[in-house]
Write a protein that holds these residues in place. Structure first.
Motif, short mmCIF file in Angstrom:
data_model
loop_
_atom_site.label_atom_id
_atom_site.label_comp_id
_atom_site.label_asym_id
_atom_site.label_seq_id
_atom_site.Cartn_x
_atom_site.Cartn_y
_atom_site.Cartn_z
N LYS A 1 47.41 48.44 84.72
CA LYS A 1 47.63 46.59 84.75
C LYS A 1 49.45 47.46 85.71
O LYS A 1 49.66 46.62 86.87
CB LYS A 1 49.20 46.58 83.26
N ALA A 2 49.83 47.99 85.47
CA ALA A 2 50.62 49.19 86.59
C ALA A 2 50.62 49.34 87.75
O ALA A 2 51.55 49.04 88.97
CB ALA A 2 52.01 50.00 85.82
N ALA A 3 49.53 50.03 88.41
CA ALA A 3 48.45 50.02 89.64
C ALA A 3 48.01 49.06 90.37
O ALA A 3 47.36 49.38 91.18
CB ALA A 3 48.50 51.15 89.56
N ASP A 4 48.28 47.71 89.21
CA ASP A 4 47.29 47.13 90.10
C ASP A 4 47.35 45.40 91.09
O ASP A 4 48.01 44.97 90.42
CB ASP A 4 46.55 45.91 88.59
N VAL A 5 47.40 46.50 92.33
CA VAL A 5 47.32 45.80 93.16
C VAL A 5 47.14 46.06 94.55
O VAL A 5 45.88 46.82 94.18
CB VAL A 5 49.54 46.04 93.71
N ILE A 6 46.97 44.96 95.39
CA ILE A 6 45.78 45.37 96.20
C ILE A 6 46.68 46.52 97.36
O ILE A 6 47.70 45.77 98.29
CB ILE A 6 45.46 44.17 97.52
N ALA A 7 46.47 48.11 97.32
CA ALA A 7 47.11 49.26 97.58
C ALA A 7 46.44 50.17 96.88
O ALA A 7 45.14 49.83 96.56
CB ALA A 7 48.73 49.09 97.45
N CYS A 8 47.20 51.14 97.44
CA CYS A 8 46.69 52.45 96.87
C CYS A 8 46.50 52.35 94.73
O CYS A 8 47.25 52.42 94.51
CB CYS A 8 47.11 53.52 97.34
N GLU A 9 45.11 52.42 94.92
CA GLU A 9 44.91 51.83 92.83
C GLU A 9 44.80 53.50 92.10
O GLU A 9 44.27 53.31 91.27
CB GLU A 9 43.98 51.24 93.05
N CYS A 10 45.19 54.47 93.46
CA CYS A 10 44.61 55.74 92.56
C CYS A 10 44.53 55.75 91.16
O CYS A 10 43.82 56.43 90.49
CB CYS A 10 44.30 56.74 93.81
N PRO A 11 45.83 55.60 91.17
CA PRO A 11 46.43 56.09 89.33
C PRO A 11 45.35 55.40 88.49
O PRO A 11 45.49 55.79 87.64
CB PRO A 11 47.64 56.06 89.16
N GLY A 12 45.46 54.11 88.48
CA GLY A 12 44.50 52.92 88.12
C GLY A 12 43.33 53.40 88.15
O GLY A 12 42.43 53.28 87.02
N TYR A 13 42.62 53.07 89.27
CA TYR A 13 41.50 53.80 89.17
C TYR A 13 41.25 55.32 88.31
O TYR A 13 40.01 54.55 87.66
CB TYR A 13 41.29 54.12 90.53
N LEU A 14 41.62 56.23 88.68
CA LEU A 14 41.41 57.11 87.60
C LEU A 14 41.68 57.37 85.93
O LEU A 14 40.99 57.27 85.48
CB LEU A 14 42.58 58.59 87.96
N ALA A 15 42.35 56.24 85.23
CA ALA A 15 43.20 55.93 84.31
C ALA A 15 41.23 54.60 83.73
O ALA A 15 41.04 55.20 82.93
CB ALA A 15 44.14 54.48 84.02
N ARG A 16 40.89 54.32 84.50
CA ARG A 16 39.95 53.66 83.89
C ARG A 16 38.37 54.19 83.94
O ARG A 16 37.68 53.86 82.93
CB ARG A 16 39.54 51.86 85.54
N ILE A 17 38.48 55.07 85.14
CA ILE A 17 37.60 56.24 85.04
C ILE A 17 37.76 57.07 83.66
O ILE A 17 36.41 57.42 82.98
CB ILE A 17 37.00 56.64 86.20
N SER B 1 54.68 50.44 89.70
CA SER B 1 54.25 49.46 89.88
C SER B 1 55.12 49.08 91.36
O SER B 1 54.50 48.49 92.60
CB SER B 1 54.93 48.42 88.63
N ALA B 2 56.22 49.65 90.91
CA ALA B 2 56.77 49.23 92.17
C ALA B 2 56.43 50.10 93.31
O ALA B 2 55.99 49.65 95.26
CB ALA B 2 58.50 49.92 92.27
N ARG B 3 56.16 51.08 93.37
CA ARG B 3 55.56 52.11 94.62
C ARG B 3 54.13 51.30 95.00
O ARG B 3 54.17 51.49 96.29
CB ARG B 3 55.15 53.59 93.93
N ALA B 4 53.14 51.21 94.10
CA ALA B 4 52.71 50.09 94.16
C ALA B 4 52.28 49.03 95.12
O ALA B 4 52.10 48.63 96.03
CB ALA B 4 51.10 49.86 93.00
N ARG B 5 53.84 47.49 95.05
CA ARG B 5 54.02 46.47 95.51
C ARG B 5 54.37 46.96 96.95
O ARG B 5 53.93 46.95 97.95
CB ARG B 5 55.56 46.00 95.00
N GLU B 6 55.04 47.75 96.54
CA GLU B 6 55.52 48.59 98.18
C GLU B 6 54.28 49.09 98.87
O GLU B 6 54.36 49.04 100.41
CB GLU B 6 56.67 49.57 98.08
N THR B 7 53.45 49.75 98.46
CA THR B 7 52.27 49.83 99.78
C THR B 7 51.68 48.32 99.96
O THR B 7 51.65 48.49 101.36
CB THR B 7 50.92 51.08 98.13
N ALA B 8 51.32 47.89 98.64
CA ALA B 8 50.51 46.61 99.72
C ALA B 8 51.60 45.71 100.56
O ALA B 8 51.43 45.30 101.24
CB ALA B 8 50.62 45.93 97.90
#
Length: 123
Positions: A23-39, A104-111
């Motif tokens: 949830k914290a990494a779920d934005v239209i940006a680099c979602e690598c932490p969230g993607y790894l967590a889902r896997i 979350s802040a980093r993901a939003r900033e990247t987006a």
């Protein structure tokens, strides 16, 4: 003074914690932490599933134990990779806690950078 920032203890990467990372990494940006967590969650689910198959298919016990062991190895690799990534991205503090707000802040900033908007010029 105590921080009210939501955190997750590194030693407690439960399925619920992995969902919070997603949830914290779920934005239209680099979602690598969230993607790894889902896997990682999927591999954990598969390991539990294959262990359950032992009761249903006792004749295939050896195969399912092998699959569960391989899934456990994969889970360890994904766990280590997730933790290393979070350290590289400075998303884990000195108390071994994952900083969800920082993630979350980093993901939003990247987006925002990807769409050409400065984080300071948000509406």
């Amino acid at each position: 003074m105590t921080s009210q920032e939501p955190v997750i203890k590194l030693s407690d990467l439960s399925d619920e914690s992995l969902l919070e990372i997603c949830k914290a990494a779920d934005v239209i940006a680099c979602e690598c932490p969230g993607y790894l967590a889902r896997i990682l969650r999927q591999v954990r689910t598969f390991r539990q599933y294959t262990l359950g198959c032992i009761d249903q298919f006792p004749q295939d016990r050896e195969t399912h134990l092998w699959l569960a062991q391989r899934a456990e190895q994969l889970e360890k690799i994904l766990w280590d990779t997730t933790v290393e990534l979070m350290y590289k991205e400075e998303l884990i503090d000195d108390s071994q806690q994952i900083l969800l707000n920082k993630l979350s802040a980093r993901a939003r900033e990247t987006a925002l950078k990807q769409i050409g908007q400065s984080p300071d010029n948000r509406r």
